[in-house]
Write a protein that holds these residues in place. Structure first.
Motif, PDB file in Angstrom:
ATOM      1  N   UNK A 144       4.987 -21.939  -5.199  1.00 47.96           N
ATOM      2  CA  UNK A 144       3.520 -21.897  -5.225  1.00 47.96           C
ATOM      3  C   UNK A 144       3.019 -20.599  -5.853  1.00 47.96           C
ATOM      4  N   UNK A 145       1.881 -20.676  -6.496  1.00 48.87           N
ATOM      5  CA  UNK A 145       1.263 -19.515  -7.122  1.00 48.87           C
ATOM      6  C   UNK A 145      -0.244 -19.672  -7.018  1.00 48.87           C
ATOM      7  N   UNK A 146      -0.965 -18.582  -6.922  1.00 56.29           N
ATOM      8  CA  UNK A 146      -2.425 -18.651  -6.886  1.00 56.29           C
ATOM      9  C   UNK A 146      -2.951 -18.902  -8.298  1.00 56.29           C
ATOM     10  N   UNK A 147      -4.169 -19.457  -8.372  1.00 48.79           N
ATOM     11  CA  UNK A 147      -4.791 -19.640  -9.676  1.00 48.79           C
ATOM     12  C   UNK A 147      -4.962 -18.291 -10.379  1.00 48.79           C
ATOM     13  N   UNK A 148      -5.344 -17.278  -9.635  1.00 48.83           N
ATOM     14  CA  UNK A 148      -5.550 -15.960 -10.229  1.00 48.83           C
ATOM     15  C   UNK A 148      -4.283 -15.453 -10.909  1.00 48.83           C
ATOM     16  N   UNK A 149      -3.153 -15.571 -10.223  1.00 48.67           N
ATOM     17  CA  UNK A 149      -1.905 -15.065 -10.788  1.00 48.67           C
ATOM     18  C   UNK A 149      -1.408 -15.959 -11.926  1.00 48.67           C
ATOM     19  N   UNK A 150      -1.696 -17.264 -11.840  1.00 47.02           N
ATOM     20  CA  UNK A 150      -1.313 -18.153 -12.937  1.00 47.02           C
ATOM     21  C   UNK A 150      -2.025 -17.754 -14.222  1.00 47.02           C
ATOM     22  N   UNK A 151      -3.327 -17.507 -14.132  1.00 53.39           N
ATOM     23  CA  UNK A 151      -4.077 -17.097 -15.318  1.00 53.39           C
ATOM     24  C   UNK A 151      -3.625 -15.723 -15.817  1.00 53.39           C
ATOM     25  N   UNK A 152      -3.228 -14.841 -14.916  1.00 52.58           N
ATOM     26  CA  UNK A 152      -2.734 -13.521 -15.330  1.00 52.58           C
ATOM     27  C   UNK A 152      -1.446 -13.663 -16.142  1.00 52.58           C
ATOM     28  N   UNK A 153      -0.549 -14.558 -15.710  1.00 52.38           N
ATOM     29  CA  UNK A 153       0.697 -14.779 -16.448  1.00 52.38           C
ATOM     30  C   UNK A 153       0.390 -15.313 -17.843  1.00 52.38           C
ATOM     31  N   UNK A 154      -0.514 -16.299 -17.922  1.00 50.97           N
ATOM     32  CA  UNK A 154      -0.877 -16.869 -19.220  1.00 50.97           C
ATOM     33  C   UNK A 154      -1.462 -15.790 -20.130  1.00 50.97           C
ATOM     34  N   UNK A 155      -2.364 -14.986 -19.589  1.00 45.50           N
ATOM     35  CA  UNK A 155      -3.000 -13.939 -20.394  1.00 45.50           C
ATOM     36  C   UNK A 155      -1.984 -12.909 -20.862  1.00 45.50           C
TER      37      UNK A 155
END
Length: 770
Positions: A144-155
Motif C-alpha cells: 500500500x502507498x498513499x496518493x501523496x507518495x505515489x504522486x511524489x514517485x511519479x514526479x
C-alpha cells in the motif's frame, strides 16, 4: 537493471492443462431470452439485486451514465423504456460495479509472480482495486502507498529524465473527454507528444483513409441514416458480439426494406438472425433475418470484392446510362474519377473473384441488387482496419459510395463502428502523437506555453522505444496495454526495461504484473460511480461513433473511499510534476469540471456553448462536413483512389490467422468462458479451422497443436491449442486474443497507420509433441 521477479510469465502462454471444454453447435441467431438471462446472471454474481437494478436503470438513460463498453450511439429521441443496453453492457457494468474489492491483504497474500501465472479471466475476476499500490524495486509483492507518495514517485521519476521524450504516455478509450483533454494538456506542457492511444491499435486506418478521401477522420452517418438506407454493407464486423445494440438498428432497417449484405470470413450468429430480447416475439424465440446475403470472404479479400462490384457497376452504367452511377455528384463533387474508372475497367473479374474467394456469379448478383440503389451505408470494424493494406481497402469502400453519390445525404455514408466507448472522443480532445498546427496554436493562445512541435510515439513506436531503452517511464491512463498490443513477449520486455510503470485502473489486469523496476497501480472510479470533487457532484462527457457528445453521471456509491477520478489523478499529477512552472490552473479544474469544458470550448472546434449543450437531453452533434456533403480535403473534393487489390499469399503449410473476440469478452476484458454463439464453453485456447485444412495436416477435432509465426526470421510460438472445425474459408483460421497476440509481429503494421496487422498473421499449425 536488476531482475524483477514479476517478469517470468508475461501472458501465461504455456498452461499445464486445459480447462473443461464443452462443445455445442454454433448458434444461428443472436440475443433472445438467453441474453436477458445471462445479463441477470452476471449482475447478480457481482453485486446485490438493488445495486444491480439501480445501475442498469441508469445505463444509457438520458440522465444516466454512458455504457463503458462499445461506442454504439444511443437513439436521439426513441430510447427503450425497458433497457437501452445490451448483454455486453450488462456484463461491463457487472465488472466495474462489482462489490468485490481487493485491498493490501490480497496483495500481501499473493505475490506478483503467483498472480502472473493466472489466465486473464481469473486475473480480472479478482475484484476492484481499493487503494493505491506500489511495487518497489526487487519487490515480490505490491504494497500500500498513499496518493501523496505515489504522486511524489511519479514526479521524481519524470523530472529526473534526461528528456521529456523518454516518457511514454498511453490512453484508453474509456477515458472521458474532460480527462483526455487534461491528459494531453499535461503531456504537452511536460514537453512531449508521446501519447500512444488505443486508437493506434484499431481505427487509425479508418481515420487516415477518411481524412484523405472525404476530409474528416470520422464516419458521416447517424442512426437515422441506417433506418433510411436502401442498402447496408457490413464488412469485417461482428455486431452480435462486439456491438449488440446495432442489431436493433439493423432490424429496423430491414423493416424499412433495406438490403443488408454481410461480408465476413466466419459465419457469425449476429450477422444471420436476431431475436429481439425487448419484444414479446423475441422472448418467444421469433427470429428476424439480418442479412439478405452473407459472403464468407477470404481473409483480406475485401478490396478485390469491392473492385469486382465496381467493375460490374461500370458495365451496368453502360447498359443503363445515368441510372446506376450518380454522374452529377461525380462531376461536381469528386476528383480522380477517370483514373479510378480506367483502373477498375482494366481489372480481370475472374482474378478478383479468386482473390476474394467469392464466386463471380454471386458477386454479379450482389452488384445487380445494388445497381439502382443510391442510399448506401458501408459499416466496418477491425476486420478492415488491421491489415497491411487497410487504408487502401477503406478507401475502396469510399470509392463505392462515391460512385453512387452515397455521402452527404440521408440514408447513406461511411460508418466505421468504433470499439471502446470514448475512443473517438479522446482523439477529438487532442490525444494524438501527430502534431496539428491548429491545436498547438490554440493551446499556446489559451494557456501561454509553447507545446512541443515534434511528432511523438504512437503505440507500436512506444513499444519499440521502451524495448531499446529510449522510453524509461510508462504511464497508462486506463486499459490493459500488454494484453491489447502485439508481440506479447517483445512488449513485455519493453515494459520491463522501464524504470517505472504506472497504470490507472479500476481492476487488476496483466499489465500490472509485468512491470518496470518499480510499479504503481492507481485506482479510479468507474462510469457508474458517483464522483464528488470538493464535495460537489460532477459529470463527464463522451463522444459516440456518430459524433454525438453527451453527458454521463454515475449513480452508485463507490466501493472505496480511496479512489480518485481520472480527472483528479491527471490534475494532481500535473501539480506535483510541473509545480510552479505550470501555466494551467489544475486546482480549479479538479474542483469544477465545468471549467474544463469552458476551456475545451476555446481550444477544440465544434464545442461552442459546451456546458449548455452537453446538458441537453440527448447531447449534441459535432460538426461533420462530409455528412453535409462538403469535403474539407486539400482540393475541397471527395477523392477517388486507385489501389491494387493485393491479397495475402500463403505457402502450402501456412494459414492466415485472424484474432477475434469471444462473445464473453470486450477488448481485453474476459467476462466469462462461454462463447455461446460459436459453441465454445470453458476454454479459450482454441483454433477455428476449415475441415479441409485440418485434413491436409492430418488433424482431427480437439487435437492439440502449437501455433508458429516466423515473420522476419523470428520464431514466435503459442502452445497448446485445441483444433475446432468451423465454417471459415480455406487457408484461413481464427483464434481469440489476447491469447495469440504473441504471434502478431511488432514490426508487421499497416502501411501509413502503423496499426498491428492482427487480422493478417501468417502461421504454421503443428501437432504438439508433449
Amino acid at each position: 537493471m536488476s531482475e524483477n521477479k514479476s517478469h517470468h510469465n508475461p501472458n501465461a502462454e504455456n498452461p499445464a492443462t486445459f480447462t473443461d471444454l464443452k462443445l455445442s453447435e454454433p448458434e444461428t441467431y443472436a440475443a433472445g431470452k438467453e441474453a436477458v438471462l445471462v445479463s441477470a446472471e452476471h449482475i447478480l454474481k457481482a453485486m446485490n439485486p438493488v445495486r444491480g437494478f439501480k445501475a442498469l436503470n441508469q445505463l444509457n438513460a438520458y440522465d444516466g451514465f454512458d455504457c463503458p463498453s462499445c461506442a454504439w450511439p444511443d437513439p436521439d429521441d426513441d430510447r427503450s423504456a425497458v433497457a437501452e443496453y445490451c448483454e455486453n453492457g450488462a456484463k461491463a457494468i457487472s465488472e466495474e460495479a462489482t462489490t468485490k474489492v481487493i485491498w493490501e491483504d490480497f496483495f500481501a497474500l499473493h505475490s506478483v509472480e503467483q498472480l502472473s501465472k493466472l489466465d486473464d479471466y481469473h486475473i480480472g475476476k479478482s475484484g476492484r482495486i481499493g487503494r493505491p499500490m506500489y511495487l518497489p524495486e526487487n519487490g515480490t509483492h505490491y504494497e500500500p502507498i498513499s496518493w501523496e507518495n505515489a504522486f511524489k514517485i511519479i514526479a521524481e521519476k519524470l523530472n529526473g529524465l534526461n528528456s521529456p521524450d523518454e516518457a511514454i504516455f498511453y490512453n484508453s478509450g474509456r477515458t472521458s473527454n474532460e480527462a483526455a483533454f487534461l491528459y494531453q494538456l499535461f503531456i504537452r506542457e511536460f514537453g512531449t507528444n508521446n501519447m500512444a492511444d488505443c486508437n493506434n491499435l484499431c481505427h487509425r486506418s479508418s481515420a487516415i483513409a477518411l481524412e484523405d478521401t472525404v476530409g474528416i477522420g470520422k464516419g458521416s452517418t447517424t442512426l437515422q441514416d441506417l433506418y433510411e438506407a436502401e442498402a447496408i454493407i457490413i464488412i469485417g464486423q461482428n455486431p452480435g458480439t462486439n456491438h449488440p445494440r446495432m442489431l436493433s438498428a439493423l432490424k429496423k432497417a430491414r423493416e424499412n426494406d433495406a438490403l443488408i449484405i454481410a461480408v465476413n470470413p466466419l459465419k457469425e450468429a449476429g450477422l444471420q438472425n436476431f431475436t429481439d430480447p425487448q419484444s414479446i416475439a423475441g422472448i418467444l424465440g421469433r427470429e428476424v433475418t439480418i442479412s439478405n446475403y452473407y459472403l464468407q470472404i477470404r481473409v483480406n479479400g475485401d478490396m478485390a470484392l469491392m473492385q469486382a462490384i465496381a467493375k460490374f457497376w461500370f458495365q451496368f452504367e453502360d447498359e443503363n446510362p445515368g441510372q446506376v452511377l450518380d454522374q452529377k455528384f461525380i462531376t461536381e463533387e469528386t476528383a480522380g474519377f477517370e483514373a479510378f474508372k480506367k483502373h477498375i475497367i482494366e481489372q480481370d473479374l475472374d482474378i478478383l473473384s479468386k482473390k476474394c474467394g467469392i464466386p463471380l456469379d454471386k458477386i454479379k448478383e450482389i452488384a445487380e441488387k445494388l445497381k439502382f440503389k443510391n442510399k448506401i451505408v458501408i459499416c466496418w470494424a477491425m476486420g478492415l482496419t488491421q491489415h497491411k493494406n487497410s487504408i487502401n481497402t477503406i478507401k475502396e469502400a469510399v470509392n463505392l459510395l462515391l460512385m453512387k453519390g452515397s455521402i452527404g445525404k440521408p440514408g447513406a455514408g461511411t460508418f466505421p463502428v468504433r470499439g471502446h466507448s470514448n475512443v473517438q472522443g479522446n482523439t477529438t480532445m487532442g490525444i494524438n502523437e501527430k502534431t496539428e498546427d491548429w491545436l498547438l496554436e490554440n493551446i499556446e493562445k489559451v494557456y501561454g506555453f509553447v507545446p512541443p512541435k515534434k511528432d511523438g510515439f504512437d503505440a507500436v513506436d512506444s513499444i519499440t522505444a521502451m524495448h531499446k531503452g529510449d522510453g524509461k517511464i510508462f504511464f497508462g491512463l486506463g486499459g490493459n496495454f500488454l494484453s491489447a498490443t502485439s508481440d506479447t513477449k517483445y512488449t513485455a520486455k519493453a515494459l520491463q526495461n522501464c524504470e517505472l510503470t504506472v497504470h490507472v485502473s479500476t481492476k487488476l489486469n496483466r499489465s500490472h504484473l509485468v512491470t518496470g523496476k518499480e510499479a504503481l497501480i492507481l485506482p479510479t472510479y468507474g462510469r457508474s460511480d458517483i464522483v464528488l470533487e470538493n464535495g460537489k457532484p460532477q459529470f463527464i462527457s463522451t463522444e459516440n461513433s456518430t459524433g454525438v457528445i453527451q453527458n454521463s453521471k454515475g449513480n452508485l456509491e463507490p466501493v472505496s473511499k480511496q479512489l480518485l477520478s481520472e480527472t483528479a489523478i491527471v490534475c494532481q499529477m500535473a501539480l506535483e510534476v510541473l509545480g510552479d512552472k505550470t501555466k494551467v490552473n489544475w486546482k480549479s479544474y479538479n474542483e469544477n469540471y465545468d471549467l474544463i469544458r469552458d476551456d475545451i470550448e476555446k481550444v477544440i472546434p465544434g464545442f461552442d456553448n459546451y456546458n449548455e449543450r452537453v446538458r441537453l437531453k440527448a447531447g449534441f452533434y459535432l460538426p461533420n462536413a462530409a455528412r453535409e456533403g462538403k469535403f474539407n480535403t486539400e482540393n475541397s473534393k471527395a477523392n477517388f483512389s486507385v489501389s491494387v487489390a493485393d491479397t495475402l499469399e500463403v505457402k502450402e503449410n501456412e494459414l492466415i490467422m485472424i484474432t477475434i473476440r469471444s462473445h464473453d469478452q470486450f477488448n481485453t476484458t474476459i467476462y466469462g468462458m462461454n462463447d455461446r454463439y460459436r459453441g465454445i464453453k470453458d476454454e479459450r485456447r482454441v483454433i477455428f479451422m476449415n475441415e479441409k485444412d485440418m485434413a491436409k495436416r492430418g488433424l482431427k477435432k480437439l487435437d492439440v497443436v502449437d501455433l508458429f509465426n516466423y515473420y522476419g526470421n523470428v520464431e514466435r510460438v503459442a502452445r497448446k491449442f485445441l483444433v475446432i472445425p468451423y465454417s471459415i474459408p480455406e487457408e484461413c483460421c481464427a483464434t481469440y486474443f489476447p491469447e495469440t497476440n504473441v504471434l502478431v509481429p511488432i514490426n508487421s503494421v499497416g502501411d501509413g497507420s502503423n496499426t498491428p496487422t492482427s487480422k493478417s498473421v501468417i502461421i504454421e499449425v503443428k501437432k504438439s509433441v508433449d
